[in-house]
Write a protein that holds these residues in place. Structure first.
Motif, PDB file in Angstrom:
ATOM      1  N   ALA A  83      73.286  47.827  61.268  1.00 51.33           N
ATOM      2  CA  ALA A  83      73.572  49.218  61.627  1.00 51.33           C
ATOM      3  C   ALA A  83      72.613  50.115  60.851  1.00 51.33           C
ATOM      4  O   ALA A  83      72.346  49.874  59.674  1.00 51.33           O
ATOM      5  CB  ALA A  83      75.010  49.561  61.283  1.00 51.33           C
ATOM      6  N   ALA A  84      72.057  51.116  61.528  1.00 49.11           N
ATOM      7  CA  ALA A  84      71.116  52.042  60.889  1.00 49.11           C
ATOM      8  C   ALA A  84      71.874  53.217  60.286  1.00 49.11           C
ATOM      9  O   ALA A  84      72.906  53.644  60.822  1.00 49.11           O
ATOM     10  CB  ALA A  84      70.094  52.547  61.908  1.00 49.11           C
ATOM     11  N   GLU A  85      71.341  53.724  59.189  1.00 47.52           N
ATOM     12  CA  GLU A  85      71.909  54.944  58.609  1.00 47.52           C
ATOM     13  C   GLU A  85      71.781  56.064  59.630  1.00 47.52           C
ATOM     14  O   GLU A  85      70.740  56.232  60.243  1.00 47.52           O
ATOM     15  CB  GLU A  85      71.130  55.337  57.349  1.00 47.52           C
ATOM     16  CG  GLU A  85      71.811  54.970  56.077  1.00 47.52           C
ATOM     17  CD  GLU A  85      71.060  55.476  54.874  1.00 47.52           C
ATOM     18  OE1 GLU A  85      70.838  56.702  54.772  1.00 47.52           O
ATOM     19  OE2 GLU A  85      70.689  54.626  54.063  1.00 47.52           O
ATOM     20  N   GLY A  86      72.821  56.815  59.829  1.00 45.57           N
ATOM     21  CA  GLY A  86      72.760  57.927  60.769  1.00 45.57           C
ATOM     22  C   GLY A  86      73.034  57.523  62.203  1.00 45.57           C
ATOM     23  O   GLY A  86      72.913  58.337  63.114  1.00 45.57           O
ATOM     24  N   GLY A  87      73.389  56.269  62.454  1.00 42.75           N
ATOM     25  CA  GLY A  87      73.708  55.814  63.804  1.00 42.75           C
ATOM     26  C   GLY A  87      72.648  54.914  64.385  1.00 42.75           C
ATOM     27  O   GLY A  87      71.514  54.869  63.914  1.00 42.75           O
ATOM     28  N   GLY A  88      73.010  54.197  65.391  1.00 42.31           N
ATOM     29  CA  GLY A  88      72.104  53.260  66.024  1.00 42.31           C
ATOM     30  C   GLY A  88      72.000  51.968  65.229  1.00 42.31           C
ATOM     31  O   GLY A  88      72.843  51.664  64.378  1.00 42.31           O
ATOM     32  N   PHE A  89      70.936  51.232  65.505  1.00 38.01           N
ATOM     33  CA  PHE A  89      70.759  49.924  64.905  1.00 38.01           C
ATOM     34  C   PHE A  89      69.303  49.727  64.505  1.00 38.01           C
ATOM     35  O   PHE A  89      68.419  50.463  64.948  1.00 38.01           O
ATOM     36  CB  PHE A  89      71.163  48.823  65.901  1.00 38.01           C
ATOM     37  CG  PHE A  89      72.607  48.895  66.285  1.00 38.01           C
ATOM     38  CD1 PHE A  89      73.568  48.229  65.543  1.00 38.01           C
ATOM     39  CD2 PHE A  89      73.009  49.647  67.373  1.00 38.01           C
ATOM     40  CE1 PHE A  89      74.907  48.315  65.880  1.00 38.01           C
ATOM     41  CE2 PHE A  89      74.348  49.741  67.722  1.00 38.01           C
ATOM     42  CZ  PHE A  89      75.299  49.061  66.976  1.00 38.01           C
ATOM     43  N   GLU A  90      69.082  48.731  63.680  1.00 35.54           N
ATOM     44  CA  GLU A  90      67.732  48.301  63.330  1.00 35.54           C
ATOM     45  C   GLU A  90      67.627  46.805  63.576  1.00 35.54           C
ATOM     46  O   GLU A  90      68.522  46.053  63.190  1.00 35.54           O
ATOM     47  CB  GLU A  90      67.420  48.570  61.853  1.00 35.54           C
ATOM     48  CG  GLU A  90      67.253  50.020  61.527  1.00 35.54           C
ATOM     49  CD  GLU A  90      66.841  50.250  60.078  1.00 35.54           C
ATOM     50  OE1 GLU A  90      66.847  49.278  59.268  1.00 35.54           O
ATOM     51  OE2 GLU A  90      66.517  51.402  59.751  1.00 35.54           O
ATOM     52  N   HIS A  91      66.541  46.404  64.234  1.00 39.33           N
ATOM     53  CA  HIS A  91      66.218  44.986  64.367  1.00 39.33           C
ATOM     54  C   HIS A  91      65.057  44.751  63.410  1.00 39.33           C
ATOM     55  O   HIS A  91      63.959  45.258  63.619  1.00 39.33           O
ATOM     56  CB  HIS A  91      65.828  44.639  65.803  1.00 39.33           C
ATOM     57  CG  HIS A  91      65.727  43.172  66.029  1.00 39.33           C
ATOM     58  ND1 HIS A  91      65.443  42.646  67.262  1.00 39.33           N
ATOM     59  CD2 HIS A  91      65.872  42.098  65.208  1.00 39.33           C
ATOM     60  CE1 HIS A  91      65.418  41.327  67.185  1.00 39.33           C
ATOM     61  NE2 HIS A  91      65.665  40.984  65.945  1.00 39.33           N
ATOM     62  N   ARG A  92      65.337  44.027  62.333  1.00 39.16           N
ATOM     63  CA  ARG A  92      64.335  43.720  61.308  1.00 39.16           C
ATOM     64  C   ARG A  92      63.748  42.356  61.632  1.00 39.16           C
ATOM     65  O   ARG A  92      64.462  41.352  61.649  1.00 39.16           O
ATOM     66  CB  ARG A  92      64.977  43.744  59.935  1.00 39.16           C
ATOM     67  CG  ARG A  92      65.554  45.108  59.610  1.00 39.16           C
ATOM     68  CD  ARG A  92      66.315  45.114  58.320  1.00 39.16           C
ATOM     69  NE  ARG A  92      66.863  46.457  58.078  1.00 39.16           N
ATOM     70  CZ  ARG A  92      67.695  46.733  57.100  1.00 39.16           C
ATOM     71  NH1 ARG A  92      68.078  45.787  56.249  1.00 39.16           N
ATOM     72  NH2 ARG A  92      68.150  47.963  56.954  1.00 39.16           N
ATOM     73  N   VAL A  93      62.454  42.348  61.880  1.00 39.89           N
ATOM     74  CA  VAL A  93      61.775  41.141  62.347  1.00 39.89           C
ATOM     75  C   VAL A  93      60.651  40.788  61.392  1.00 39.89           C
ATOM     76  O   VAL A  93      59.923  41.672  60.932  1.00 39.89           O
ATOM     77  CB  VAL A  93      61.187  41.364  63.763  1.00 39.89           C
ATOM     78  CG1 VAL A  93      60.467  40.132  64.255  1.00 39.89           C
ATOM     79  CG2 VAL A  93      62.280  41.774  64.739  1.00 39.89           C
ATOM     80  N   THR A  94      60.501  39.498  61.127  1.00 42.02           N
ATOM     81  CA  THR A  94      59.336  39.008  60.389  1.00 42.02           C
ATOM     82  C   THR A  94      58.635  37.993  61.270  1.00 42.02           C
ATOM     83  O   THR A  94      59.256  37.040  61.757  1.00 42.02           O
ATOM     84  CB  THR A  94      59.735  38.343  59.054  1.00 42.02           C
ATOM     85  OG1 THR A  94      60.478  39.281  58.282  1.00 42.02           O
ATOM     86  CG2 THR A  94      58.502  37.907  58.274  1.00 42.02           C
ATOM     87  N   LEU A  95      57.346  38.239  61.502  1.00 47.17           N
ATOM     88  CA  LEU A  95      56.506  37.298  62.232  1.00 47.17           C
ATOM     89  C   LEU A  95      55.718  36.502  61.213  1.00 47.17           C
ATOM     90  O   LEU A  95      55.257  37.054  60.209  1.00 47.17           O
ATOM     91  CB  LEU A  95      55.554  38.033  63.170  1.00 47.17           C
ATOM     92  CG  LEU A  95      56.191  38.892  64.265  1.00 47.17           C
ATOM     93  CD1 LEU A  95      55.118  39.600  65.069  1.00 47.17           C
ATOM     94  CD2 LEU A  95      57.073  38.047  65.184  1.00 47.17           C
ATOM     95  N   GLY A  96      55.557  35.197  61.479  1.00 47.74           N
ATOM     96  CA  GLY A  96      54.829  34.336  60.540  1.00 47.74           C
ATOM     97  C   GLY A  96      53.390  34.738  60.432  1.00 47.74           C
ATOM     98  O   GLY A  96      52.794  35.216  61.384  1.00 47.74           O
ATOM     99  N   PRO A  97      52.821  34.593  59.255  1.00 48.13           N
ATOM    100  CA  PRO A  97      53.488  34.069  58.061  1.00 48.13           C
ATOM    101  C   PRO A  97      54.320  35.113  57.321  1.00 48.13           C
ATOM    102  O   PRO A  97      55.328  34.764  56.721  1.00 48.13           O
ATOM    103  CB  PRO A  97      52.345  33.577  57.188  1.00 48.13           C
ATOM    104  CG  PRO A  97      51.177  34.445  57.558  1.00 48.13           C
ATOM    105  CD  PRO A  97      51.386  34.783  59.021  1.00 48.13           C
TER     106      PRO A  97
END
Length: 123
Positions: A83-97
């Motif tokens: 959940a994002a601060e202030g509403g909505g969402f965050e998709h946190r992604v890490t691409l290799g490497p």
């Protein structure tokens, strides 16, 4: 993030197994960010997952990094939805490497379709 009180679209996103998914394509249009990932493996089968985030802002990356991710079929090594601060969402992604970025959004459209094994690129 889990729970039955989540919106259906977020549950659909969380249901995807994105680890080792390869980046196939991406685009930005108006306030949306779309990318297509090849998920799965030869044992379970592959699928193309097209994710369109609405009300999206993409942070900590740029067009050059995303183009390069497509070029080398970069793989997802980390994926977390919060959940994002202030509403909505965050998709946190890490691409290799180790290229991490964040997609901040209000809703997401998840489209999945079976894909042939030969779409998976080897390095």
């Amino acid at each position: 993030m889990t729970g039955r009180d989540l919106p259906d679209d977020i549950r659909d996103l969380l249901a995807l197994d994105l680890l080792a998914a390869q980046v196939q394509d991406w685009s930005i249009a108006s306030d949306s960010f779309t990318w297509t990932l090849l998920a799965g493996d030869s044992e379970r089968g592959h699928e193309l997952a097209t994710l369109t985030y609405v009300g999206a802002v993409v942070l900590h990356t740029n067009r050059r990094h995303l183009d390069r991710a497509v070029e080398v079929a970069a793989e997802v090594v980390g994926s977390e939805v919060v959940a994002a601060e202030g509403g909505g969402f965050e998709h946190r992604v890490t691409l290799g490497p180790a290229h991490a970025f964040v997609i901040r959004f209000w809703s997401v459209d998840v489209r999945r379709m079976p894909a042939p094994d030969h779409l998976r690129r080897t390095r």
